[in-house]
Design a protein around this motif. Structure first.
Motif, PDB file in Angstrom:
ATOM      1  N   LEU A  86       0.835  -1.453  -0.039  1.00 21.47           N
ATOM      2  CA  LEU A  86      -0.028   0.150   0.039  1.00 21.47           C
ATOM      3  C   LEU A  86       0.864   1.182  -0.214  1.00 21.47           C
ATOM      4  O   LEU A  86       1.728   1.583   0.842  1.00 21.47           O
ATOM      5  CB  LEU A  86      -1.582   0.143   0.688  1.00 21.47           C
ATOM      6  CG  LEU A  86      -2.445   0.892   1.047  1.00 21.47           C
ATOM      7  CD1 LEU A  86      -2.965   0.064   0.126  1.00 21.47           C
ATOM      8  CD2 LEU A  86      -2.988   0.441   2.362  1.00 21.47           C
ATOM      9  N   PRO A  87       0.538   1.886  -1.090  1.00 23.63           N
ATOM     10  CA  PRO A  87       1.572   3.139  -1.100  1.00 23.63           C
ATOM     11  C   PRO A  87       1.134   4.117   0.259  1.00 23.63           C
ATOM     12  O   PRO A  87      -0.020   3.899   1.021  1.00 23.63           O
ATOM     13  CB  PRO A  87       1.010   3.954  -1.514  1.00 23.63           C
ATOM     14  CG  PRO A  87       0.386   2.947  -2.971  1.00 23.63           C
ATOM     15  CD  PRO A  87      -0.716   2.157  -2.484  1.00 23.63           C
ATOM     16  N   LYS A  88       2.212   4.974   0.762  1.00 16.62           N
ATOM     17  CA  LYS A  88       2.001   5.615   2.005  1.00 16.62           C
ATOM     18  C   LYS A  88       1.214   6.926   2.112  1.00 16.62           C
ATOM     19  O   LYS A  88       0.879   6.736   2.922  1.00 16.62           O
ATOM     20  CB  LYS A  88       3.496   6.756   2.449  1.00 16.62           C
ATOM     21  CG  LYS A  88       3.832   7.162   0.845  1.00 16.62           C
ATOM     22  CD  LYS A  88       5.711   8.202   1.190  1.00 16.62           C
ATOM     23  CE  LYS A  88       6.146   9.022   0.639  1.00 16.62           C
ATOM     24  NZ  LYS A  88       6.898   9.103   0.759  1.00 16.62           N
ATOM     25  N   GLN A  89       0.779   7.054   1.163  1.00 19.56           N
ATOM     26  CA  GLN A  89      -0.438   7.759   1.041  1.00 19.56           C
ATOM     27  C   GLN A  89      -1.412   7.432   2.086  1.00 19.56           C
ATOM     28  O   GLN A  89      -2.540   8.261   1.653  1.00 19.56           O
ATOM     29  CB  GLN A  89      -0.668   8.994  -0.385  1.00 19.56           C
ATOM     30  CG  GLN A  89      -1.321   8.092  -1.341  1.00 19.56           C
ATOM     31  CD  GLN A  89      -0.276   7.688  -1.913  1.00 19.56           C
ATOM     32  OE1 GLN A  89       0.649   7.454  -1.685  1.00 19.56           O
ATOM     33  NE2 GLN A  89      -0.568   7.093  -3.326  1.00 19.56           N
ATOM     34  N   TYR A  90      -1.749   6.267   1.593  1.00 19.97           N
ATOM     35  CA  TYR A  90      -3.057   6.072   2.299  1.00 19.97           C
ATOM     36  C   TYR A  90      -2.859   5.647   3.833  1.00 19.97           C
ATOM     37  O   TYR A  90      -3.136   4.703   4.387  1.00 19.97           O
ATOM     38  CB  TYR A  90      -3.500   4.739   2.018  1.00 19.97           C
ATOM     39  CG  TYR A  90      -3.771   4.590   0.350  1.00 19.97           C
ATOM     40  CD1 TYR A  90      -4.679   5.905  -0.355  1.00 19.97           C
ATOM     41  CD2 TYR A  90      -3.053   4.985  -1.173  1.00 19.97           C
ATOM     42  CE1 TYR A  90      -5.536   5.799  -1.555  1.00 19.97           C
ATOM     43  CE2 TYR A  90      -3.145   4.555  -2.407  1.00 19.97           C
ATOM     44  CZ  TYR A  90      -4.451   5.621  -2.917  1.00 19.97           C
ATOM     45  OH  TYR A  90      -4.782   5.646  -4.118  1.00 19.97           O
ATOM     46  N   LYS A  91      -2.605   6.813   4.100  1.00 18.63           N
ATOM     47  CA  LYS A  91      -2.816   6.670   6.119  1.00 18.63           C
ATOM     48  C   LYS A  91      -2.914   7.382   6.164  1.00 18.63           C
ATOM     49  O   LYS A  91      -2.823   8.724   5.751  1.00 18.63           O
ATOM     50  CB  LYS A  91      -1.020   6.785   6.119  1.00 18.63           C
ATOM     51  CG  LYS A  91      -0.800   6.258   7.619  1.00 18.63           C
ATOM     52  CD  LYS A  91       1.202   6.401   7.974  1.00 18.63           C
ATOM     53  CE  LYS A  91       0.848   6.223   9.640  1.00 18.63           C
ATOM     54  NZ  LYS A  91       2.628   6.314   9.338  1.00 18.63           N
ATOM     55  N   ARG A  92      -3.444   8.226   7.852  1.00 17.10           N
ATOM     56  CA  ARG A  92      -3.688   8.607   8.550  1.00 17.10           C
ATOM     57  C   ARG A  92      -3.226  10.380   8.397  1.00 17.10           C
ATOM     58  O   ARG A  92      -1.927   9.951   8.891  1.00 17.10           O
ATOM     59  CB  ARG A  92      -4.776   8.981   9.411  1.00 17.10           C
ATOM     60  CG  ARG A  92      -5.311  10.014  10.064  1.00 17.10           C
ATOM     61  CD  ARG A  92      -5.796   9.495  11.473  1.00 17.10           C
ATOM     62  NE  ARG A  92      -6.616  10.522  11.975  1.00 17.10           N
ATOM     63  CZ  ARG A  92      -7.459   9.988  13.559  1.00 17.10           C
ATOM     64  NH1 ARG A  92      -7.264   8.953  14.019  1.00 17.10           N
ATOM     65  NH2 ARG A  92      -8.060  11.334  13.724  1.00 17.10           N
ATOM     66  N   GLY A  93      -3.493  11.344   8.529  1.00 16.53           N
ATOM     67  CA  GLY A  93      -2.501  12.157   8.172  1.00 16.53           C
ATOM     68  C   GLY A  93      -1.919  13.350   6.861  1.00 16.53           C
ATOM     69  O   GLY A  93      -1.391  13.846   7.631  1.00 16.53           O
ATOM     70  N   ILE A  94      -1.822  12.162   5.969  1.00 14.73           N
ATOM     71  CA  ILE A  94      -0.514  12.171   4.620  1.00 14.73           C
ATOM     72  C   ILE A  94      -2.038  12.188   3.733  1.00 14.73           C
ATOM     73  O   ILE A  94      -2.040  12.878   2.748  1.00 14.73           O
ATOM     74  CB  ILE A  94      -0.505  10.813   4.612  1.00 14.73           C
ATOM     75  CG1 ILE A  94       0.853  11.164   6.309  1.00 14.73           C
ATOM     76  CG2 ILE A  94       0.278  10.935   3.311  1.00 14.73           C
ATOM     77  CD1 ILE A  94       1.842   9.908   6.124  1.00 14.73           C
TER      78      ILE A  94
END
Length: 266
Positions: free
Chosen positions: A144-152
Motif C-alpha cells: 500500500l502506498p504511503k499516501q493511504y495513511k491518516r494525516g497524509i
C-alpha cells in the motif's frame, strides 16, 4: 486501595458520566421538540455481551492483509475511471447540438462524477482518515502506498488526486474524527441534527414548507454548511487562531456555522 475498590470507583465515575450524557441528549431533544421517553440504550443492554460480540466480530474479520490492499486499489481505480468517464461524457454532451443525446450524456456523466466523488469521501477518504489502513501500512508497507495513511491522505498536492471536495481534509478530520465521534449525539457533536435545526423547528411554518426547505439543503449542504462548519472546528481547535481568540462570546461554539452567518459575524 485494592483493585476491587478501584474497579467500583471507575464504575461509579462511568455511570455518572453516562447519566450526564443522557440528560444532555434528552435536553437537546426537548429543545428540538422531540421528547424521547427512553434513552438510546435500553435497560436490558449488557455491556459485557456487547464487548464480547465486538471482539468476536474483530476476530472473524482477522488481521488486514494484501487482499485488503488490493480491494482498496480496486476502489481507487473505479473512482478514477468513473470520474474521467464522467468528464468525457459531459464534454461530449455539450460539444454536440442540443438534443436527446446531449441530455443523456450530461445526465450519465454527472451521475458518474457524483458517484466517484461520493466514493472518494465516504468509502476511501473516510476509512483512510480514520486510520483504517495504518496497521496495514506497518505490516505490509510494500502493498500500500504511503499516501493511504491518516494525516497524509489528500494533503498537499495529493488533495487534487485523492480527494478534492468542498471541505479541507484536515478540517474534516477535526470535525468528524474528533468532535463528532468523541461527543456522539452530545451537545458538542457538530453533526447533532436536532440542535442544528432548532431554528427550523421553532419557526411558525406549516410542516410541508419545512420539509420543502430540505430540498435546498440537499443540493447545497456541502457548500453552505459542511465546508464552513468543518473549517470553524479546525480553527477553534487551534488556540492561537484568529477565530479561537475572537469568537463572539454571545455565540456558543457548538452552534453550526453556515455561509449565511458570515454576514453577521464581526
Amino acid at each position: 486501595f485494592g483493585p476491587s475498590r478501584w474497579g467500583r470507583a471507575v464504575g461509579r465515575e462511568r455511570l455518572r458520566q453516562e447519566r450526564a450524557s443522557r440528560k444532555l441528549c434528552l435536553r437537546s431533544a426537548r429543545t428540538a421538540g422531540m421528547v424521547a421517553e427512553t434513552f438510546v440504550l435500553k435497560s436490558s443492554f449488557d455491556p459485557h455481551t456487547f464487548l464480547a460480540d465486538m471482539k468476536a466480530a474483530r476476530d472473524a474479520v482477522g488481521e488486514p492483509g494484501e487482499a485488503d490492499a488490493r480491494h482498496l486499489h480496486k476502489l481507487v481505480r473505479l473512482a478514477q475511471i468513473l470520474a474521467v468517464t464522467g468528464q468525457v461524457l459531459m464534454f461530449a454532451g455539450v460539444a454536440q447540438p442540443f438534443g436527446l443525446m446531449t441530455g443523456l450524456c450530461c445526465a450519465v456523466g454527472a451521475f458518474f462524477i457524483s458517484t466517484a466523488r461520493c466514493m472518494r469521501w465516504t468509502i476511501i477518504g473516510h476509512h483512510v482518515s480514520h486510520g483504517g489502513y495504518d496497521k496495514l501500512q506497518r505490516s505490509h508497507p510494500e502493498a500500500l502506498p504511503k499516501q493511504y495513511k491518516r494525516g497524509i491522505f489528500a494533503t498537499g498536492y495529493r488533495r487534487f488526486i485523492d480527494w478534492l471536495d468542498w471541505m479541507l481534509p484536515g478540517a474534516w478530520d477535526v470535525e468528524h474524527n474528533k468532535m463528532h465521534h468523541y461527543y456522539l449525539s452530545e451537545n458538542k457533536d457538530p453533526d447533532l441534527v436536532e440542535r442544528n435545526f432548532e431554528l427550523l423547528h421553532a419557526m411558525p411554518l406549516p410542516s410541508v414548507l419545512k420539509y420543502a426547505s430540505m430540498v435546498f439543503w440537499m443540493f447545497t449542504w456541502k457548500a453552505t454548511y459542511y465546508s464552513p462548519n468543518t473549517f470553524k472546528e479546525l480553527e477553534l481547535s487551534r488556540p492561537r487562531s484568529l477565530a479561537a481568540q475572537r469568537w463572539p462570546k454571545s455565540r456558543p461554539r457548538t452552534e453550526p456555522l453556515t455561509v449565511f452567518d458570515f454576514a453577521r459575524l464581526p
